[in-house]
Design a protein around this motif. Structure first.
Motif, short mmCIF file in Angstrom:
data_model
loop_
_atom_site.label_atom_id
_atom_site.label_comp_id
_atom_site.label_asym_id
_atom_site.label_seq_id
_atom_site.Cartn_x
_atom_site.Cartn_y
_atom_site.Cartn_z
N UNK A 204 -37.92 -20.93 -10.20
CA UNK A 204 -36.90 -20.13 -10.89
C UNK A 204 -37.42 -18.72 -11.15
N UNK A 205 -38.70 -18.60 -11.50
CA UNK A 205 -39.29 -17.28 -11.68
C UNK A 205 -39.25 -16.45 -10.41
N UNK A 206 -39.50 -17.11 -9.27
CA UNK A 206 -39.40 -16.42 -7.98
C UNK A 206 -37.96 -15.99 -7.72
N UNK A 207 -37.01 -16.87 -8.06
CA UNK A 207 -35.60 -16.54 -7.86
C UNK A 207 -35.18 -15.36 -8.71
N UNK A 208 -35.66 -15.30 -9.96
CA UNK A 208 -35.32 -14.18 -10.84
C UNK A 208 -35.84 -12.86 -10.25
N UNK A 209 -37.07 -12.91 -9.73
CA UNK A 209 -37.62 -11.71 -9.08
C UNK A 209 -36.77 -11.30 -7.89
N UNK A 210 -36.27 -12.29 -7.16
CA UNK A 210 -35.40 -12.03 -6.01
C UNK A 210 -34.12 -11.32 -6.45
N UNK A 211 -33.51 -11.78 -7.55
CA UNK A 211 -32.28 -11.14 -8.04
C UNK A 211 -32.55 -9.70 -8.48
N UNK A 212 -33.66 -9.49 -9.19
CA UNK A 212 -33.99 -8.15 -9.67
C UNK A 212 -34.24 -7.20 -8.49
N UNK A 213 -34.75 -7.72 -7.38
CA UNK A 213 -35.06 -6.86 -6.23
C UNK A 213 -33.83 -6.13 -5.70
N UNK A 214 -32.64 -6.68 -5.94
CA UNK A 214 -31.41 -6.02 -5.47
C UNK A 214 -31.10 -4.77 -6.28
N UNK A 215 -31.76 -4.61 -7.43
CA UNK A 215 -31.55 -3.42 -8.24
C UNK A 215 -32.42 -2.25 -7.77
N UNK A 216 -33.32 -2.51 -6.84
CA UNK A 216 -34.14 -1.44 -6.29
C UNK A 216 -35.61 -1.58 -6.65
N UNK A 217 -36.41 -0.74 -6.03
CA UNK A 217 -37.86 -0.81 -6.19
C UNK A 217 -38.29 -0.51 -7.62
#
Length: 423
Positions: free
Chosen positions: A74-87
């Motif tokens: 789930x922590x990996x998934x959260x990082x994945x979602x945040x990545x769509x907001x940009x670097x």
């Protein structure tokens, strides 16, 4: 003249409640339920004191392993979602991650280890009332440590993230995420310490179930709050923080409700008179030193990362993806370690020191075998792991060097961690 405590103890004999009022009539269903709880408590204690060591340890560990693996995903998934907001958003959350991990490791393995140890020893000695009082004292410590972490982040977070390299939009993202998450720091501590108390009593199923179910609430809630959907506004990176706080709020309420219900081995008494310096010291005597070790370990990771960074971007990328395998071992070792802690503490409290020592050695050698197998495999086939994250030759070369050097010694890491938990 009898004291209030004596009255409470003998009220049943007088036909009166502890307050002197007429006691309620017997409830056969309640008596049956109480008898079942006592039978489960006795069976669990007998398994810890007399059952086969390795099967009992694995039975305690498996629910926690499953939950921690899901929690990692789930922590990996959260990082994945945040990545769509940009670097900038991704980098901002990355700066907060070591501090958040420090708090989680301190609350679970540090002070949480002290709670589990104290509860296990109390129950092993047959002191049920003291074990219940320890739950209340753990709750007090959770609130205190949570407030300390919240205050530290609000007062010093900006300076810390700036020192770690955060600037402009990255620093703004760090603060947006951290201010939200650490506003609920007390909730993180409450969930961790109450779950630790239950694990110390040999109950790994309830905390595992609470965390497991909560994660499947967090998983859809995080993207909804990050990107907005229907009545939910778009909160950006702060939405990820709100989702985490909501998850811990639900978990805290469920654990408190369960411990107040009296349906399990432990009960949470809401009586300020049960808060004692002696019990607080019993928790901190073990948990305080463990917390110091946790701080040292996290600072070491930060310092080594900074040193590797001197060799360039590819070096730090290769080191980062290779050393990530080290963290995969932590859920496994934490699960086995807390199981060993419960068994050792219970046997030590019951005066079975020789069996407690045998449990420690069996757990340590078993953990060493499992982690060494993983390490040798990684050292022989490093690209099986590294290629999941990068195909850049220089990055892979650095990662291979790390795994060839470090992974063969994973068994020592596993051996030491299990003895640490048992101790």
């Amino acid at each position: 003249m009898r004291s209030a405590a004596a009255t409470a103890r003998t009220g049943a004999d007088d036909g009166l409640s502890p307050t002197g009022a007429a006691a309620p009539p017997d409830d056969p269903e309640a008596d049956i339920a109480e008898a079942r709880i006592k039978a489960r408590m006795l069976a669990r204690r007998q398994a810890l004191l007399n059952g086969p060591i390795l099967p009992t340890m694995l039975k305690l560990a498996i629910p926690t392993v499953v939950v921690l693996v899901v929690q990692t995903l789930v922590g990996v998934a959260e990082t994945y979602f945040v990545s769509f907001l940009g670097t900038d958003a991704l980098a901002g959350v990355a700066l907060v991650f070591p501090v958040l991990m420090l708090m989680q490791m301190m609350s679970n393995g540090g002070i949480g280890g002290g709670v589990a140890s104290a509860v296990a020893r109390a129950l092993g000695a047959g002191h049920k009332d003291e074990a219940d009082a320890l739950v209340l004292n753990a709750l007090v410590l959770a609130v205190v440590f949570g407030v300390v972490f919240s205050a530290a982040e609000f007062l010093g977070g900006s300076a810390l993230y700036r020192a770690l390299g955060g600037q402009g939009a990255t620093l703004a993202a760090s603060l947006a995420y951290a201010d939200t998450v650490f506003a609920g720091a007390a909730l993180v501590w409450i969930v961790s310490l109450l779950a630790a108390a239950l694990r110390g009593a040999g109950n790994t199923v309830v905390p595992a179930a609470v965390i497991f179910i909560g994660l499947f609430v967090l998983l859809p809630l995080s993207p909804i709050l990050i990107f907005g959907w229907g009545p939910f506004p778009r909160l950006g990176v702060a939405g990820a923080g709100v989702a985490v706080v909501a998850y811990y709020l639900v978990g805290a309420l469920v654990l408190i409700g369960y411990l107040r219900s009296g349906r399990g081995t432990l009960r949470l008494p809401l009586d300020v008179r049960r808060i004692e310096w002696r019990l607080l010291a019993d928790i901190l005597r073990v948990g305080g030193l463990s917390a110091v070790g946790t701080i040292q370990a996290n600072l070491t990771v930060i310092l080594v990362t900074g040193i590797v960074g001197l060799f360039g971007t590819n070096a730090i990328a290769g080191y980062g993806i290779a050393s990530r395998l080290d963290y995969i071992l932590i859920p496994l070792l934490f699960s086995l370690g807390t199981a060993a802690l419960t068994m050792v503490g219970t046997n030590f409290g019951a005066g079975q020191v020789a069996r407690a020592e045998r449990i420690a050695w069996i757990g340590a050698f078993f953990a060493a075998g499992i982690t060494e197998l993983i390490g040798v495999t990684a050292a022989i086939f490093p690209r099986a792991w590294l290629s999941l994250f990068s195909t850049e030759p220089t990055v892979l070369a650095t990662g291979e060097l790390y795994l060839h050097t470090v992974a063969p010694f994973y068994g020592i890491f596993g051996f030491g961690m299990l003895l640490y938990f048992a101790g």
